[in-house]
Design an enzyme around this catalytic site. Sequence first.
Site, mmCIF file in Angstrom:
data_model
loop_
_atom_site.group_PDB
_atom_site.id
_atom_site.type_symbol
_atom_site.label_atom_id
_atom_site.label_comp_id
_atom_site.label_asym_id
_atom_site.label_seq_id
_atom_site.Cartn_x
_atom_site.Cartn_y
_atom_site.Cartn_z
ATOM 1 N N HIS A 93 0.854 -1.195 0.000
ATOM 2 C CA HIS A 93 0.000 0.000 0.000
ATOM 3 C C HIS A 93 0.887 1.241 0.000
ATOM 4 O O HIS A 93 1.934 1.265 0.642
ATOM 5 C CB HIS A 93 -0.913 -0.015 1.234
ATOM 6 C CG HIS A 93 -1.985 1.020 1.169
ATOM 7 N ND1 HIS A 93 -1.734 2.347 1.431
ATOM 8 C CD2 HIS A 93 -3.296 0.930 0.828
ATOM 9 C CE1 HIS A 93 -2.848 3.038 1.261
ATOM 10 N NE2 HIS A 93 -3.819 2.202 0.896
ATOM 11 N N GLU A 163 -3.959 2.122 -7.400
ATOM 12 C CA GLU A 163 -4.333 3.146 -6.426
ATOM 13 C C GLU A 163 -3.249 4.225 -6.373
ATOM 14 O O GLU A 163 -2.307 4.134 -5.575
ATOM 15 C CB GLU A 163 -4.509 2.485 -5.049
ATOM 16 C CG GLU A 163 -5.055 3.436 -4.025
ATOM 17 C CD GLU A 163 -5.377 2.756 -2.712
ATOM 18 O OE1 GLU A 163 -6.561 2.539 -2.453
ATOM 19 O OE2 GLU A 163 -4.451 2.423 -1.961
#
Length: 252
Positions: A93, A163
Amino acid sequence: MKKYLIIANWKANPGTAEEAVVLARMTEKQISGQNNAHAVIAAPFVFLATIRPLLKKTELGAQDSFWSDGPHTGEISWSQLKNLGVKYVIAGHSERRSDCGETDPIINKKIIALLQNNIKAVLCVGERERVSKEISWEVETQIKNALREVKEKSIKNLIVAYEPKWAISSGKDAQPVTPADAHQAFLYIRKIISGLYGEKATNGVPIIYGGSVNSANARSFLTEGNMDGVLVGKSCLETKEFGALLKAVSTI
Ligand code: PGA
């Protein structure tokens, strides 16, 4: 019927186990009876054991993992997570890349361990800065580095989340990519993975979008954007808002 993957990334929320129980119950209630979505709650480690018994339709996920158990102070290994019933683990992430200095070689070790051990790995990739409207080479490098030494047979456990860091709701001036740009990213990522593993294996790899997804735009990422799912941060923490998001997906 196509099932969209909806991953709720709680990040370092909520503050107490009582609140985590409320949130998990709500998600479970809202997802029951919904046929076209598959929900995952990626909860903080401290709440995994508490919420696990509450989840029947929703899968249990974690936000990170370490690649081996043993003498690694402060880490949580993939096998500890697997023993607890965790089925999905996020790796790479952008907040871990930027806040914790995670590099591509570290992410690669995590991905290898997860995929080899039959845990669904949600590999997050995306540009740090918005340099142009086009998806950049940075994404290609992140994917290729994360999948170094990964064998074709392990790919069935891979999910790629596009993302971009600049699209995440907590950022200054954050705004989601357009569904059309998300679709371009989808095609680009598919092409890179196809180049590594061939088209047949790539067909089994869901590609999802994350970054300021909410009840108003989730549907368009899945329809116009043709994404296989969404990774949701802020909007999954408010019961009404997340309920509305799931409802919007149910109308596809
Ligand atoms: P956001 O976060 O939905 O709050 O933008 C998504 C994520 O970081 O996974």
